[in-house]
Design an enzyme around this catalytic site. Structure first.
Site, PDB file in Angstrom:
ATOM      1  N   TYR A 249      46.914 -34.604 -15.398  1.00 46.48           N
ATOM      2  CA  TYR A 249      47.369 -34.511 -14.185  1.00 46.48           C
ATOM      3  C   TYR A 249      48.675 -34.182 -14.144  1.00 46.48           C
ATOM      4  CZ  TYR A 249      43.197 -35.869 -11.388  1.00 46.48           C
ATOM      5  OH  TYR A 249      41.865 -35.716 -10.764  1.00 46.48           O
ATOM      6  N   HIS A 406      43.071 -42.660 -11.104  1.00 52.27           N
ATOM      7  CA  HIS A 406      42.733 -41.977 -12.101  1.00 52.27           C
ATOM      8  C   HIS A 406      42.674 -42.438 -13.452  1.00 52.27           C
ATOM      9  CE1 HIS A 406      42.018 -38.354  -9.589  1.00 52.27           C
ATOM     10  NE2 HIS A 406      43.189 -38.363  -9.203  1.00 52.27           N
TER      11      HIS A 406
END
Lengths: 731, 731
Positions: A249, A406
């Site tokens: 990410y 996440h």
């Protein structure tokens, strides 16, 4: 005659070498030209938004902003008017479309967009388009600018900010895109109000404290009231530049950070954005480069898709920009060389030129720890690396914060890599990004039911239950403790961390040692997993080995005609149980073959321990999961316990030569000698007659403390946190 | 200054280029020197034989014969005495040991050896040692030669021939090694009796007609009385140079053929060995090079280990020798370049020199059929190839003879490859060659119970029973019929073959078409599998696709909490049944992702057909099998039937870009229009509105015949064996 010819060719080559200054840049330019020229020839298409990701309108608008950016850059570099005209015409088409748009018809996001199904993609569009607008700004007539800013850019920026505060006013990678988009267009339009919002957030957002996004992440983070780009820089990174969601990410998130920072550096140098927070952006880029295996593939922790690497387009920008804005670090040039392309701007040109001048220096991976949390107090990750004769080995231990929406429940897990890839894997996410056939490319149900669960990782699982019972809020509230990190590249490197909250009343303490010694062809991994508790628990210690099982030193009972699952919840429902054994004696050893190499795992067993071979793939109605193997040591016991395992890489085999080299491991016996709150002592021996003793201080980190433990008639003494000693028995 | 330096460096480089004649040879020589010098320094070790393959004495004696050969070659090339002395001393040690040896203590072979566990390895030793002996022959004193020939070489040669006729006097790759070993030492020793045995076999062998070897192969082949090297050349190869066991074994077997041929060419040029049987050895080498996928990896048919390739040491000899003895074909140089090494002799030197002179021409794979059987009448294999925009696609259909002890029951099976490897796989053997942990490196029980069975291959299986009921003798007695092969590299290429004996009362007829057309990004495979029978049967048509299932156009029921096997015998006991569906409508389509690419399989279904997803791995108590997926079309019907399927390769995806390109297939509908003994007619259409008709003559192969079939109101007419036509519907 032939020799004269050859000689002349070499002369020509020598001459051309001095003329050709930046071949990598020339190639990038030529490719962009070809691509944009083809789009110009095909004509402009700005369809009414309709589709999800993967569908036509989504992919067309996405392609449009890529091409807009490139056409703008081409105009800047070549001053050819066709590129500026193309950008203008495309923007005019959007200026006609935009005022007619309501919410995107899909309406499936916590922040539905207009051009795309979510504001995030709309923000992508505006970030790229801002660059294109800036590139052609001087060539546009005043009335053209007025039209575009009135009908397109300003309402677009307001849509992404004041009209969607739950998207814009948040510490999250989505918001970073929002902040960058609004800020970048503000800088071009010289709109101070929008710029203030972008830098410092909206004055008031009215978001409820318990709102969640599509991934289950909280919009508001407890106690945090700030928003805007500078707050992102304050909160999204740890002081070491670590990004709590992990490198996959960060790779995505870094892009708007860098682009907006570049714009700010140009238009508002007074802000000193690259020096902000002790140069946190530079730390983030170098950290990201380090958070990868020996091939430059990012560690797939949390919700990552495997295979993302230094080759990603975001990294091309990061490397080229940091080269120029970060002081011309020649190690970045070697990565740019590997990427084989550069950015289409002055930075890219400089990188290409310096590569042609042979200034590149190899980038070196090194052992390094990253603290997590904005204040650096939310655990971290530790990376140990060692070079064997030919190969680089690398271990990642994770004791970071939860990673928001996440995150995975995998504290104290580790994964292990060499030049070929994974030895012990992290499953990563259950998602096929952008692949329509797999749930439209979004996270699959198995991402929650499997990939996030503790048993999907190489960490200890108690009572077949995930850490924090699989609750995000509970995991976010608690941090693991960085205990010790020694990664100086010496013979003995250590990472050690504790987790006191994942299971009530239980302290988990894992210490991983990477040992490089002439007795072993490759680095050895010693794994001490200590549990401090007074209760009775079932413990599962899984090893997700990548390869084909070759042998074990114990006999097992295989399920041959029927398979059942290993459990019913917390990820266990996804595992087929293939074989089970009762521990024989105190040593369990298995060996496997993967990527052309042999591996052996040895682990100490107590009576009543059991050993399980299993495989992923149960309760998978749509074939979303990989069918990977796992080896599990299972122990039922009351009170504290110590798990001791050693992982070896040894020898290789290829199907052309068919000659195995060193197919057998060297560990003969592992013995835990002592363990309590204060100390762990273990011994192990090799078939070559060598014996090793590892003494470790579990509570006292003072390098000058002296320690003494008496076990039976033997007195163990050492100074500092650990000692590892070797003795050779002479026959 | 810098430019002048660069210029001087280039001048130096130009000068060195003309001096350095054969760098590849120099590198090979230097490596051999380093290796042999290290062995000389370590001293001679000739231990008393004791171990199986993988154990110390086995590996030591094996290493010895490799080093003997190299030391002999080094002596020839350098004339340095230390190499000759080393060979002499090593042989003297063997001359002391050999007379003391009885049978190897393992005694597990149909032909147990003395130095090794089987005569085959003993023959390897003598082949290599003969070369070493010849190399140093002139330097040895007469009494040294007498000692070596009396105590070592002559009794060794008699051991491998007259004392083990079941090993020596047979048409088999084992015997080829025996013949070569005995013949090569005979040529050096000038022993005419041994040479006659080697060339023509033993006068009388007394082998029982029903003796079998360790792999279950028959020692005697019905009606064949001949033996010896020339008989091997007569019987082991088809007129096209095909070797009935397939390329993996030919790669192994070719080595002694070539070495003995080389010796014969030198000592007995009158025999004209390289011209023998219309240059069958040359055909075998070129055939072997063609029997590989686009990467040069051999098709893993029969008992092969996957991954064996052009890079094998036997191929280095074959390529270099055939270059010199076969007329300097420059295509061989490109393979030698890829191998990166050459043989340590004059041939290797010549190859290296010609590579340095830039004479290499790329080797081209092409479509080709090989007949099997010594008389060319035992079926064969057909290979179709086509180049897509970037990739080479390649299909292998197998309708060869059974392949003796190493054969599989897989008539009319096919496998499919591209540049990345397997698309539809052949399982190959269940064996980990030389890996001690897996059954000592020998064939595993699952080789018989799984790998040889029909369901392990991409061919039709009737009534869950393998072809010929899995009986070798029955399979060897019957041949498939080569029906049609058209591999001229045109848009339409076809391989078609029939099998009338695998199942009583059933004719199987498969026709595979490789279609290259602008409508498809890559070649399309059309599969017509026709069954002619009057009985009722259950048919399973398996596709062993390599990759991860993405989607299907039908819903299926997945076994989520318990798996059971697909059957109980003929390989079915090794398959876990994962999901099943009843056919919906007449079109079943699946897509999968593998090696970065997308694939789609479409197949026509009748009502009551079922569709099965399954996976290998059941009844595998020692984890010997890979857990590979399969898709099966199952049909229960009475009378003749036609299975029509189309396989597409389309698009790609990589995890760095995360952008799928062409993730969907293009086939919309498949319709079988007509099928009987004489004709098959099918149609298929694409989503792009194109419609295709394929007409095929099943019995009349005359290219000039006219055919006419009326179906309803439509008249189909064509001339020759097939016609494939395309029509485009205009909207």
């Amino acid at each position: 005659m032939k020799k004269i010819q050859q000689f002349l060719i070499l002369l020509l080559f020598a001459a051309s070498l001095s003329a050709q200054q930046a071949p990598l840049f020339d190639a990038t330019l030529a490719q962009a030209r070809a691509e944009v020229d083809a789009e110009i020839a095909a004509g402009i298409a700005v369809p009414v938004p309709k589709d999800m990701a993967g569908g036509y309108t989504h992919e067309r608008h996405k392609q449009n902003f890529f091409i807009l950016q490139k056409a703008g850059a081409l105009y800047q570099l070549t001053k050819e008017e066709k590129y500026a005209d193309y950008v203008r015409d495309m923007f005019m088409a959007y200026a006609e479309l935009f005022p007619t748009l309501g919410l995107h018809p899909t309406n499936q996001s916590y922040a539905t967009g207009k051009i795309f199904w979510q504001c995030l993609n709309d923000a992508n569009w505006l970030v790229y388009s801002s660059q294109a607008y800036e590139a052609v700004y001087d060539r546009l007539k005043t009335e053209e600018r007025n039209k575009l800013e009135t009908d397109l850019f300003r309402p677009f920026a307001r849509w992404l900010s004041i009209e969607n505060p739950q998207f814009f006013n948040r510490i999250h990678n989505h918001s970073t895109w929002g902040n960058a988009a609004v800020g970048m267009i503000a800088l071009v339009m010289k709109d101070e109000e929008l710029l203030q919002w972008a830098l410092y957030g909206l004055p008031n957002d009215n978001i409820a404290a318990d709102s969640v996004d599509n991934d289950g992440g909280y919009i508001k983070i407890g106690g945090k009231r700030q928003a805007g780009f500078l707050a992102q820089l304050d909160h999204a990174f740890s002081p070491d530049g670590y990004f709590t969601e992990g490198p996959y990410y960060l790779r995505y998130a870094i892009y708007p950070y860098l682009l907006f920072a570049q714009s700010l550096q140009k238009h508002r140098p007074d802000l000193g954005i690259f020096a902000y927070r002790d140069s946190v952006l530079q730390k983030a880029v170098f950290g990201l480069l380090q958070q990868s295996d020996p091939r430059g593939v990012f560690f797939p922790i949390n919700d990552a898709q495997k295979g993302m690497s230094w080759m990603a387009r975001e990294l091309i920008l990061a490397v080229d920009m940091m080269y120029v804005d970060g002081g011309y670090d020649p190690r970045l040039l070697s990565i740019a060389e590997m990427q084989g392309t550069v950015t289409l701007d002055e930075a890219g040109k400089r990188v290409a030129t310096d590569i042609a001048l042979k200034k590149a220096v190899p980038f070196q991976h090194r052992s390094i720890e990253f603290r997590d949390g904005a204040d650096g107090k939310s655990g971290g990750i530790g990376i140990l690396r060692a070079k064997a004769t030919e190969e680089e080995h690398c271990l990642l231990m994770k004791y970071a914060a939860h990673g928001m929406g996440h995150g995975h429940f995998d504290r104290l897990s580790f994964s292990y890599y060499d030049e070929s890839g994974e030895i012990l894997q992290d499953y990563a996410s259950a998602r096929w990004v952008n692949i329509d056939q797999k749930g439209g490319g979004r996270y699959l149900p198995e991402n929650h039911s499997w990939a996030k669960q503790s048993i999907a990782h190489n960490t200890l699982v108690l009572d077949q239950t995930s850490q924090f019972k699989g609750k995000v809020k509970a995991a976010e509230a608690q941090q693991a403790e960085r205990y010790y990190f020694q990664g100086k590249g010496d013979a003995v490197q250590i990472v050690s961390a504790k987790e006191a909250h994942a299971y009530p009343g239980v302290l988990l303490h894992r210490t991983l040692v990477m040992l490089k010694d002439e007795s072993f062809a490759n680095p050895l991994i010693i794994d001490l997993f200590r549990v401090e508790t007074e209760e009775a628990h079932q413990y599962d210690l899984p090893f997700w080995f990548q390869g084909h099982l070759l042998s074990s030193n114990f006999s097992y009972h295989t399920a041959t005609t029927q398979l059942n699952t290993l459990g019913t919840d917390h990820g266990y429902q996804h595992i087929w149980k293939e074989a089970e054994a009762k521990a024989e004696g105190n040593q369990a050893q298995i060996s496997w073959f993967g990527q052309g190499k042999f591996f052996s795992l040895s682990t100490y067993t107590q009576s009543d321990d059991s050993l399980i071979f299993a495989r992923l793939g149960a309760n998978d109605p749509q074939f979303n999961l990989r069918h990977d193997p796992v080896f599990i040591l299972r122990r039922n016991t009351t009170g504290s316990s110590l798990f001791v395992s050693i992982l070896e890489t040894h020898g290789d085999y290829n199907p052309v030569e068919e000659i195995p080299r060193q197919p057998f491991g060297s560990i003969q016996e592992i013995k835990p000698i002592y363990h309590d709150k204060a100390y762990s002592i273990i011994q192990f021996s090799t078939f070559a007659g060598e014996s090793w003793t590892l003494m470790f201080s579990n509570s006292d980190k003072n390098e000058n403390s002296s320690h003494e433990v008496r076990v039976g008639k033997v007195q163990f003494r050492w100074k500092g946190i650990y000692q590892l000693s070797k003795t050779k028995t002479i026959d």
